[in-house]
Design a protein around this motif. Structure first.
Motif, short mmCIF file in Angstrom:
data_model
loop_
_atom_site.label_atom_id
_atom_site.label_comp_id
_atom_site.label_asym_id
_atom_site.label_seq_id
_atom_site.Cartn_x
_atom_site.Cartn_y
_atom_site.Cartn_z
N THR A 152 37.61 37.85 37.53
CA THR A 152 38.39 37.88 38.77
C THR A 152 39.87 37.92 38.44
O THR A 152 40.28 37.63 37.31
CB THR A 152 38.08 36.64 39.64
OG1 THR A 152 38.84 36.71 40.85
CG2 THR A 152 38.44 35.36 38.92
N VAL A 154 42.02 36.22 40.68
CA VAL A 154 42.62 35.16 41.49
C VAL A 154 43.54 34.31 40.63
O VAL A 154 43.35 34.21 39.40
CB VAL A 154 41.53 34.27 42.16
CG1 VAL A 154 40.68 35.08 43.12
CG2 VAL A 154 40.65 33.59 41.11
N HIS A 169 36.16 33.22 37.40
CA HIS A 169 36.06 32.09 38.33
C HIS A 169 35.58 30.86 37.55
O HIS A 169 34.60 30.95 36.80
CB HIS A 169 35.03 32.40 39.43
CG HIS A 169 35.54 33.32 40.49
ND1 HIS A 169 36.43 32.91 41.46
CD2 HIS A 169 35.26 34.63 40.76
CE1 HIS A 169 36.68 33.92 42.27
NE2 HIS A 169 36.00 34.97 41.87
#
Length: 257
Positions: A152, A154, A169
């Protein structure tokens, strides 16, 4: 690198050929904390504390045997059916929470019959430290850099450098803190309503909350069972659905009761 890099050695203590892993320390801590919590519960409700230790032994056996068999037959059935002696190689790793849950339920059902304790009364209270147990175990997985999430971008992604250099994650932390929150919810309900708890309510809430969280978090976890690679749902999600349905049924039944 803009992401947090995790490269902690999973071995906490080394003394010659002896290695003590963080996972083992956290696992043992979870068991002991659960034991002390149940002693407190028995004192609070004026129950016979002499049955706690034998029930504790049943619980540990149920967790280890159930979790090991669950891993072998839920996640890698082809390998372990071809190499059945490997089932006993617990030190090589491989424990499944769904199997551990089933193992504990079966072990405590037997123990409650043997020591003449109401099974629902016992399981309603045991699920509280069990949620905390889940927190400790997932933190152990984090220390081991295992059960990692999917890649990811993020901002809170973690690079597990012992696995690869991809930001992922931190699925273990998602689960760990979900279970910690569930522990506080169940503990608060127990403290507020312990004299008027409906039988099966806490057990139902535990199953519903834990396996709802597990089902959702599985969407950002790497699939652990090779045979689910082309399936829409992971093995963890498929195994969570029956537990979730049983939990909902227990909640409904407890209120009707």
């Amino acid at each position: 690198m803009q992401y947090f890099v995790w490269n902690v050695n999973p071995v906490a203590i080394s003394m010659g050929p002896l290695h003590v892993f963080w996972y083992g320390i956290l696992f043992a801590t979870a068991i002991l904390v659960g034991l002390e919590y149940m002693k407190w519960v028995f004192r609070q409700e004026s129950k016979d504390e002499s049955v706690i230790e034998p029930l504790f032994i049943y619980t540990v056996i149920g967790i280890v045997v159930g979790a090991r068999l669950g891993h072998c037959f839920f996640y890698e059935p082809e390998f372990y059916l071809a190499h059945p002696m490997k089932i006993f190689a617990v030190w090589e790793g491989g424990l499944a929470s769904h199997g551990g849950g089933l193992g504990v339920i079966i072990a405590l059902w037997y123990g409650s019959k043997k020591y003449k304790i109401n099974f629902l009364w016992l399981i309603d209270r045991l699920v509280i430290p069990t949620a905390l147990f889940g927190f400790f175990v997932r933190m152990g997985n984090f220390m081991n850099s295992e059960i990692v999430g999917t890649p990811t971008d993020v901002s809170w992604a973690v690079v597990f450098s012992r696995v690869d250099m991809l930001p992922r994650h931190p699925a273990q932390l998602y689960e760990a803190f979900s279970y910690l929150i569930i522990f506080f919810i169940l503990a608060a309900i127990y403290r507020a309503k312990k004299t008027s708890l409906k039988p099966g309510l806490l057990f139902g809430l535990f199953l519903t909350l834990v396996f709802s969280a597990r089902f959702l978090i599985e969407f950002v976890k790497t699939k652990q069972a090779a045979y689910t690679a082309d399936m829409a749902l992971s093995a963890g999600q498929m195994l969570s659905i029956p537990f979730l349905l049983v939990g909902i049924c227990f909640i409904i039944w407890s209120f009707k009761k």
